[in-house]
Design a protein around this motif. Structure first.
Motif, PDB file in Angstrom:
ATOM      1  N   PRO A   1     -33.723 -17.156 -18.511  1.00 51.24           N
ATOM      2  CA  PRO A   1     -33.095 -18.356 -19.082  1.00 51.24           C
ATOM      3  C   PRO A   1     -31.570 -18.322 -18.967  1.00 51.24           C
ATOM      4  O   PRO A   1     -30.934 -19.356 -18.728  1.00 51.24           O
ATOM      5  CB  PRO A   1     -33.553 -18.326 -20.554  1.00 51.24           C
ATOM      6  N   ASN A   2     -30.981 -17.137 -19.128  1.00 50.61           N
ATOM      7  CA  ASN A   2     -29.527 -17.007 -18.986  1.00 50.61           C
ATOM      8  C   ASN A   2     -29.082 -17.312 -17.561  1.00 50.61           C
ATOM      9  O   ASN A   2     -28.042 -17.947 -17.342  1.00 50.61           O
ATOM     10  CB  ASN A   2     -29.077 -15.599 -19.372  1.00 50.61           C
ATOM     11  N   ARG A   3     -29.845 -16.856 -16.595  1.00 54.14           N
ATOM     12  CA  ARG A   3     -29.494 -17.101 -15.193  1.00 54.14           C
ATOM     13  C   ARG A   3     -29.555 -18.592 -14.863  1.00 54.14           C
ATOM     14  O   ARG A   3     -28.686 -19.119 -14.156  1.00 54.14           O
ATOM     15  CB  ARG A   3     -30.430 -16.314 -14.278  1.00 54.14           C
ATOM     16  N   ILE A   4     -30.579 -19.264 -15.370  1.00 48.78           N
ATOM     17  CA  ILE A   4     -30.703 -20.701 -15.107  1.00 48.78           C
ATOM     18  C   ILE A   4     -29.546 -21.461 -15.756  1.00 48.78           C
ATOM     19  O   ILE A   4     -28.942 -22.345 -15.135  1.00 48.78           O
ATOM     20  CB  ILE A   4     -32.058 -21.220 -15.616  1.00 48.78           C
ATOM     21  N   ALA A   5     -29.220 -21.111 -16.997  1.00 50.35           N
ATOM     22  CA  ALA A   5     -28.105 -21.777 -17.681  1.00 50.35           C
ATOM     23  C   ALA A   5     -26.799 -21.514 -16.948  1.00 50.35           C
ATOM     24  O   ALA A   5     -25.958 -22.422 -16.808  1.00 50.35           O
ATOM     25  CB  ALA A   5     -28.016 -21.287 -19.129  1.00 50.35           C
ATOM     26  N   MET A   6     -26.603 -20.295 -16.461  1.00 48.03           N
ATOM     27  CA  MET A   6     -25.384 -19.973 -15.717  1.00 48.03           C
ATOM     28  C   MET A   6     -25.309 -20.784 -14.427  1.00 48.03           C
ATOM     29  O   MET A   6     -24.244 -21.292 -14.060  1.00 48.03           O
ATOM     30  CB  MET A   6     -25.356 -18.478 -15.402  1.00 48.03           C
ATOM     31  N   LEU A   7     -26.431 -20.914 -13.719  1.00 43.60           N
ATOM     32  CA  LEU A   7     -26.453 -21.681 -12.473  1.00 43.60           C
ATOM     33  C   LEU A   7     -26.133 -23.148 -12.736  1.00 43.60           C
ATOM     34  O   LEU A   7     -25.402 -23.778 -11.960  1.00 43.60           O
ATOM     35  CB  LEU A   7     -27.818 -21.545 -11.800  1.00 43.60           C
ATOM     36  N   GLU A   8     -26.668 -23.692 -13.826  1.00 42.13           N
ATOM     37  CA  GLU A   8     -26.363 -25.080 -14.171  1.00 42.13           C
ATOM     38  C   GLU A   8     -24.876 -25.254 -14.468  1.00 42.13           C
ATOM     39  O   GLU A   8     -24.258 -26.263 -14.075  1.00 42.13           O
ATOM     40  CB  GLU A   8     -27.211 -25.512 -15.374  1.00 42.13           C
TER      41      GLU A   8
ATOM     42  N   THR B   1     -12.022 -19.473  -3.445  1.00 40.09           N
ATOM     43  CA  THR B   1     -11.955 -18.120  -2.897  1.00 40.09           C
ATOM     44  C   THR B   1     -11.934 -17.039  -3.964  1.00 40.09           C
ATOM     45  O   THR B   1     -11.901 -15.864  -3.639  1.00 40.09           O
ATOM     46  CB  THR B   1     -10.710 -17.979  -1.998  1.00 40.09           C
ATOM     47  N   ASN B   2     -11.922 -17.416  -5.226  1.00 39.08           N
ATOM     48  CA  ASN B   2     -12.069 -16.447  -6.311  1.00 39.08           C
ATOM     49  C   ASN B   2     -13.208 -16.896  -7.212  1.00 39.08           C
ATOM     50  O   ASN B   2     -13.007 -17.287  -8.359  1.00 39.08           O
ATOM     51  CB  ASN B   2     -10.778 -16.308  -7.112  1.00 39.08           C
ATOM     52  N   GLN B   3     -14.407 -16.842  -6.652  1.00 40.63           N
ATOM     53  CA  GLN B   3     -15.569 -17.342  -7.369  1.00 40.63           C
ATOM     54  C   GLN B   3     -16.085 -16.359  -8.408  1.00 40.63           C
ATOM     55  O   GLN B   3     -16.830 -16.756  -9.313  1.00 40.63           O
ATOM     56  CB  GLN B   3     -16.675 -17.698  -6.365  1.00 40.63           C
ATOM     57  N   LEU B   4     -15.689 -15.103  -8.307  1.00 35.59           N
ATOM     58  CA  LEU B   4     -16.146 -14.129  -9.297  1.00 35.59           C
ATOM     59  C   LEU B   4     -15.704 -14.527 -10.697  1.00 35.59           C
ATOM     60  O   LEU B   4     -16.480 -14.434 -11.656  1.00 35.59           O
ATOM     61  CB  LEU B   4     -15.614 -12.733  -8.957  1.00 35.59           C
ATOM     62  N   SER B   5     -14.473 -14.978 -10.840  1.00 35.78           N
ATOM     63  CA  SER B   5     -13.974 -15.401 -12.148  1.00 35.78           C
ATOM     64  C   SER B   5     -14.827 -16.528 -12.722  1.00 35.78           C
ATOM     65  O   SER B   5     -15.108 -16.562 -13.920  1.00 35.78           O
ATOM     66  CB  SER B   5     -12.517 -15.847 -12.046  1.00 35.78           C
ATOM     67  N   GLN B   6     -15.253 -17.441 -11.850  1.00 42.53           N
ATOM     68  CA  GLN B   6     -16.075 -18.558 -12.312  1.00 42.53           C
ATOM     69  C   GLN B   6     -17.467 -18.093 -12.719  1.00 42.53           C
ATOM     70  O   GLN B   6     -18.023 -18.581 -13.711  1.00 42.53           O
ATOM     71  CB  GLN B   6     -16.172 -19.621 -11.210  1.00 42.53           C
ATOM     72  N   TRP B   7     -18.024 -17.136 -11.994  1.00 41.06           N
ATOM     73  CA  TRP B   7     -19.335 -16.614 -12.385  1.00 41.06           C
ATOM     74  C   TRP B   7     -19.240 -15.891 -13.731  1.00 41.06           C
ATOM     75  O   TRP B   7     -20.116 -16.045 -14.595  1.00 41.06           O
ATOM     76  CB  TRP B   7     -19.877 -15.667 -11.315  1.00 41.06           C
ATOM     77  N   VAL B   8     -18.187 -15.126 -13.919  1.00 37.22           N
ATOM     78  CA  VAL B   8     -18.008 -14.413 -15.187  1.00 37.22           C
ATOM     79  C   VAL B   8     -17.856 -15.410 -16.331  1.00 37.22           C
ATOM     80  O   VAL B   8     -18.492 -15.280 -17.389  1.00 37.22           O
ATOM     81  CB  VAL B   8     -16.782 -13.479 -15.117  1.00 37.22           C
TER      82      VAL B   8
ATOM     83  N   ALA C   1     -23.056 -19.177 -20.800  1.00 40.41           N
ATOM     84  CA  ALA C   1     -24.511 -19.244 -20.965  1.00 40.41           C
ATOM     85  C   ALA C   1     -24.999 -18.290 -22.042  1.00 40.41           C
ATOM     86  O   ALA C   1     -25.969 -18.573 -22.748  1.00 40.41           O
ATOM     87  CB  ALA C   1     -25.196 -18.928 -19.633  1.00 40.41           C
ATOM     88  N   ASN C   2     -24.322 -17.145 -22.190  1.00 41.68           N
ATOM     89  CA  ASN C   2     -24.694 -16.151 -23.206  1.00 41.68           C
ATOM     90  C   ASN C   2     -23.422 -15.426 -23.634  1.00 41.68           C
ATOM     91  O   ASN C   2     -22.920 -14.561 -22.919  1.00 41.68           O
ATOM     92  CB  ASN C   2     -25.721 -15.160 -22.643  1.00 41.68           C
ATOM     93  N   ASN C   3     -22.904 -15.789 -24.805  1.00 39.77           N
ATOM     94  CA  ASN C   3     -21.638 -15.204 -25.257  1.00 39.77           C
ATOM     95  C   ASN C   3     -21.782 -13.773 -25.778  1.00 39.77           C
ATOM     96  O   ASN C   3     -20.788 -13.173 -26.190  1.00 39.77           O
ATOM     97  CB  ASN C   3     -20.993 -16.090 -26.324  1.00 39.77           C
ATOM     98  N   LYS C   4     -23.004 -13.238 -25.740  1.00 36.98           N
ATOM     99  CA  LYS C   4     -23.218 -11.851 -26.170  1.00 36.98           C
ATOM    100  C   LYS C   4     -23.180 -10.868 -24.996  1.00 36.98           C
ATOM    101  O   LYS C   4     -23.350  -9.662 -25.199  1.00 36.98           O
ATOM    102  CB  LYS C   4     -24.564 -11.725 -26.892  1.00 36.98           C
TER     103      LYS C   4
END
Length: 208
Positions: free
Chosen positions: A78-85, A145-152, A158-161
């Motif tokens: 569920p966290n992965r789906i929320a992150m992708l959205e 070109t700095n997509q890592l920051s956006q994924w983080v 999606a999950n603040n824990k």
């Protein structure tokens, strides 16, 4: 009068109890075994004698292979789906339910956002054959070109824990690792776990 010889019988051992124990042990190992997930890249981290265990849940993992490619993943479908959205909203990309389901099965990945839909359209056996280029991580560049920051950012949204763990290959170059750290520091993240291999501590060593 002839001597009557007693009939000899071969020794016999009842294996019923042994079979019961064997099946009980087999059942125990099957029920307690954990399936090893397929990693996007093979990473051999350096060893250490630290006894601190990385958490099993609510974990975000940033991996760096020997070529400097960055891979990203979080636990929980569920966290992965929320992150992708969340990522889809950031980059203006819509993902179908099938693509979301396929993404939720990925323990980690190293695909730029603009290639993600085509990657998710592949079957799982085809995905394993794709040589992933890594998540773009230039800490001095633009959003694309700095997509890592956006994924983080969107993973924590999606999950603040989520707690962060960094896993680097033993042959990874420091400038590539520095880019990862800069991406984290740009969001005021200065605390994370470092995943290493296990090493036997020297005699008399204590982990205080």
């Amino acid at each position: 009068m002839p001597i009557v010889k007693p009939k000899r019988s071969r020794p016999h051992m009842d294996m019923t109890a042994m079979c019961d124990v064997a099946f009980l042990l087999l059942t125990f190992f099957i029920l307690t075994a954990q399936i090893r997930v397929q990693e996007a890249a093979e990473i051999n981290p350096p060893t250490s004698i630290s006894g601190i265990k990385v958490p099993d849940t609510d974990i975000m993992t940033i991996s760096l292979d020997k070529e400097g490619k960055v891979f990203f993943g979080i636990d929980g479908q569920p966290n992965r789906i929320a992150m992708l959205e969340n990522i889809g909203e950031t980059y203006g990309i819509s993902f179908s339910d099938r693509e979301k389901k396929a993404f939720s099965l990925l323990p980690n990945f190293g695909i730029p956002v603009n290639q993600l839909k085509s990657f998710l359209s592949l079957k799982s056996d085809q995905q394993s054959q794709v040589k992933q280029p890594g998540v773009p991580v230039d800490s001095t560049a633009s959003l694309q070109t700095n997509q890592l920051s956006q994924w983080v950012f969107n993973a924590r949204k999606a999950n603040n824990k989520l707690r962060i763990a960094v896993k680097g290959d033993n042959l990874a170059k420091f400038p590539n690792f520095k880019n990862v750290l800069s991406s984290l520091q740009s969001q005021n993240i200065n605390k994370f776990n470092l995943i290493t291999g296990t090493e036997a501590p020297p005699a008399g060593w204590t982990n205080d």
